[in-house]
Each structure stands twice: as structure tokens, then as C-alpha cells.
Design an enzyme around this catalytic site. Structure first.
Site, PDB file in Angstrom:
ATOM      1  N   ARG A 127       0.832  -1.214   0.000  1.00  0.00           N
ATOM      2  CA  ARG A 127       0.000   0.000   0.000  1.00  0.00           C
ATOM      3  C   ARG A 127       0.860   1.254   0.000  1.00  0.00           C
ATOM      4  NH1 ARG A 127      -4.465   0.396   4.534  1.00  0.00           N
ATOM      5  NH2 ARG A 127      -2.686   0.907   5.845  1.00  0.00           N
ATOM      6  N   LYS A 179      -2.410   6.778   1.425  1.00  0.00           N
ATOM      7  CA  LYS A 179      -2.201   7.298   2.778  1.00  0.00           C
ATOM      8  C   LYS A 179      -1.261   8.499   2.721  1.00  0.00           C
ATOM      9  CE  LYS A 179      -2.182   4.875   7.102  1.00  0.00           C
ATOM     10  NZ  LYS A 179      -3.445   5.272   7.685  1.00  0.00           N
ATOM     11  N   GLU A 213     -16.139   6.504   4.635  1.00  0.00           N
ATOM     12  CA  GLU A 213     -15.456   5.883   5.768  1.00  0.00           C
ATOM     13  C   GLU A 213     -15.452   6.801   6.980  1.00  0.00           C
ATOM     14  OE1 GLU A 213     -11.176   5.629   5.723  1.00  0.00           O
ATOM     15  OE2 GLU A 213     -11.188   6.175   3.620  1.00  0.00           O
TER      16      GLU A 213
END
Ligand code: PLP
Ligand code: COI
Length: 343
Positions: A82, A185, A221
Site C-alpha cells: 500500500r 495514505k 469511511e
């Protein structure tokens, strides 16, 4: 802070300095191996790309102690992958996943006295941080980078622990838009969530549930965690569509729900209105920091929906038990998720 001064049994999610960090630089088109150094500040040019244009990404992982004192990581390869995806989105150089995992293991071992004991339920939170340090004026990627990994002993992210939290559904703010950076992120994704979090906390909620920016209708989210609901006895979570972080806990929960609890699982659009219907019986959020946190109520404007009298639901509790038991090797790691750190 010296480890003997830490009360591992009353930790929250606050910064505590540990002994050692890992640092590596990218210069002249290549990565150096990197090394362990004492935790502390380093110099950075005021022209650094990360300071001016936010070219920075991070990860969040945990090292846990098992009952028999082993040190374990949960699916570290997923964090490496990720982080490389985040790097690609911000035009930062890629790195080798094996190198990343080796560095994580080294920094954990170097700080092992800071890993909370098994009985405390705490963890050593691991923060890989990757920033563009080269100076730049026009908006473009840096040519020099730093990769840092530091650690912090932590307890639960939400001070409630495994107790249900109250969330607010907001149409005032969004977190990510199609085509943006929501599924990576990047540090900037989080800067914009501080004001909404402060405002909702002042009203007594733990966090905001963000809706999709295009329609302000479907749940994205929870700012620092993914969202799940139990609807008609089935597990549902918002489908990944570029605006939601593909959580490693999310992916694991989907597998546990279908393979261990034999529930039907669906990744689909979830209108926030569905949470107010009787068919929706439980809700929870998932993340490395949040683990599985039950949602006791959701509020939209003057409408409040309380789940299960504000207590953790049955399916939420089962998933929490399964996940944390695998993470601490209390039960067999049948999915091969756990990586042991041997000294
Ligand atoms: N969503 C956001 C915005 C997060 O910051 C996190 C935490 O990393 C998550 C979801 C959950 O992801 P993971 O389960 O990989 O920790
Ligand atoms: C994590 O769960 O690791 C996160 O990144 C959340 C963090 C922003 C507190």
C-alpha cells in the site's frame, strides 16, 4: 521516555518517544540501505517539498506480544504494497517490499522493551513515514527523500476501548473526492479531517462518518477507519472506488466474516439512510489503530439511530474476538497473516 516509566496498562493513543528509529535517504536516483539511529530530530530544508506541497505518505502497523512472549506483525507485506501505491500516486520513488519489512523488524527489535505486555492488550504502533525532503519551488516532486520508521507504545485509539462509540454523519465536510488521493495514505488527507473531528467532538461524537463527495449520500469511511454494517444479517462495507482507504483490517474482516462466520459479505454503495432502517442491526469500524470498534449510534441532524442499546453487537463482538485472537496467536493463524520477529 524510559520504558520503566510507562504504565502499559493505561495507554491511550498518544505520542511517547521510544529509543530508536530507522532512517534511510534517497539521493542521486537511489536508495541507501538505511540504519537505526537514536530517536530524534533531523534537519530539513525550508524548501522541502513535503513542507511546501505536502509530498509525504505514511503507514500504520502494530507489533504485538503473544501469550508466550513472541513478537509478531500483522500482514506487513500489505503495508509495504500500500505504501508503494501511495508513493506512486505522489510520484515518489518506489522501494523494495522486503527491504521495508526488514527495516520494520529491525526497528521493532531495537525498541522491544517498549512493546506492551500481552495482558495489557496494548501494542507497539509502528509508523513508517516517507517524505520529499529535496527543496523545490515549482510544484513538482522532490529529488531527495527520507524514509523514517518510528514506534510508539499504544492502547486503544478510541479511549472507550472495545465499547461502542457515537458517530455523526456529516454533510458539511468531505474527506476525499473522485480522482483525488483518498485511497492512498498521504499526510494531506489527514490535515483536512482535524477541524471536522474537533467540531464533532465538541458535540459529543467520537468522529465523523464521511459521505461520498459526489452525491453526499453513500458512506465512504470514518476518517481514520473503514466502515461496516450488518444489514439483514449480512456484512456490508462501502466498495472501494478510489476515495476510500483500502484497509488491511477491512480486507481481513471480510475474509473472517465469510470464511469463519459463514456470513454473506457485500462490498457495495451504502446510503447513510440505510443505517436508520430496522434491517441494519449493527455497525462498526475497522483499522490498525481502531482494530474493530463498535458503533453505538449514528446521528444525522436531529435523527439518531442507536444500535443494540449502545452495546457492541453479536457479530461485531465475534469478529473482534476472531481478529484479535489471530493477531496475538491465541488461535491458529490459518490465513498465514502473522509474521514473527525473531531476535
Ligand atoms: N481509513 C483511513 C482513512 C485510515 O487512516 C485507516 C488506517 O490506517 C484505515 C481506513 C484502516 O486501514 P488499516 O486497516 O489498513 O489500518
Ligand atoms: C492506523 O490505523 O494506523 C491509522 O493510520 C490511523 C491513524 C491516522 C491514527
Amino acid at each position: 521516555m524510559k520504558e520503566q516509566d510507562i504504565d502499559f496498562y493505561s495507554l491511550g493513543f498518544e505520542f511517547i518517544e521510544t529509543k530508536t528509529m530507522f532512517i534511510a535517504e534517497y539521493k542521486n536516483g537511489k536508495w541507501e540501505d538505511g540504519k537505526l539511529v537514536p530517536f530524534g530530530p533531523f534537519e530539513i530544508s525550508p524548501g522541502a517539498c513535503v513542507l511546501n506541497y505536502g509530498q509525504g505518505i505514511f503507514e500504520g502497523m502494530k507489533a504485538l506480544k503473544t501469550k508466550d512472549g513472541k513478537i509478531v506483525l500483522f500482514r506487513p507485506e500489505e503495508n509495504a504494497k500500500r505504501m508503494n501505491k501511495s508513493a506512486e500516486r505522489l510520484l515518489m520513488p518506489s522501494f523494495d517490499n522486503t527491504w521495508f519489512i526488514k527495516a520494520v523488524k529491525e526497528v521493532v527489535l531495537a525498541n522491544q522493551e517498549y512493546i506492551p505486555p500481552y495482558e495489557s492488550g496494548g501494542a507497539l504502533y509502528i509508523r513508517p513515514l516517507y517524505i520529499g525532503t529535496g527543496p523545490i519551488l515549482g510544484v513538482a516532486p522532490a529529488t531527495e527523500y527520507k524514509f523514517i520508521i518510528f514506534t510508539v507504545p499504544v492502547g486503544p485509539y478510541f479511549p472507550e476501548g472495545f465499547k461502542a462509540i457515537d458517530l455523526e454523519i456529516s454533510k458539511k465536510y468531505t474527506r476525499a473526492a473522485p480522482g483525488g488521493t483518498g485511497s492512498t495514505k498521504t499526510i494531506c488527507n489527514y490535515a483536512g479531517t482535524m477541524k471536522p473531528a474537533k467540531e464533532t467532538k465538541e458535540k459529543g461524537y467520537a468522529q465523523i462518518i464521511y459521505l461520498d463527495a459526489s452525491n453526499m449520500e453513500y458512506i465512504d469511511e470514518v476518517g481514520t477507519a473503514n466502515f461496516f454494517a450488518v444489514i439483514d444479517g449480512k456484512i456490508v462495507t462501502p466498495k472501494l472506488k478510489g476515495t476510500i482507504l483500502p484497509g488491511i483490517t477491512r480486507k481481513s474482516v471480510l475474509e473472517l466474516a465469510s470464511k469463519k462466520l459463514h456470513l454473506e459479505v457485500f462490498e457495495r454503495d451504502i446510503s447513510y439512510k440505510e443505517l436508520f432502517e430496522n434491517s441494519c442491526t449493527e455497525a462498526f469500524c475497522s483499522g490498525t489503530a481502531a482494530v474493530i470498534t463498535p458503533i453505538g449510534s449514528v446521528t444525522f441532524e436531529i435523527n439518531k439511530r442507536i444500535f443494540n442499546n449502545g452495546e457492541p453487537g453479536e457479530i461485531t463482538s465475534k469478529l473482534y474476538e476472531l481478529l484479535t485472537e489471530i493477531q496475538r496467536l491465541d488461535i491458529n493463524d490459518e490465513f498465514d497473516w502473522i509474521v514473527k520477529i525473531e531476535s
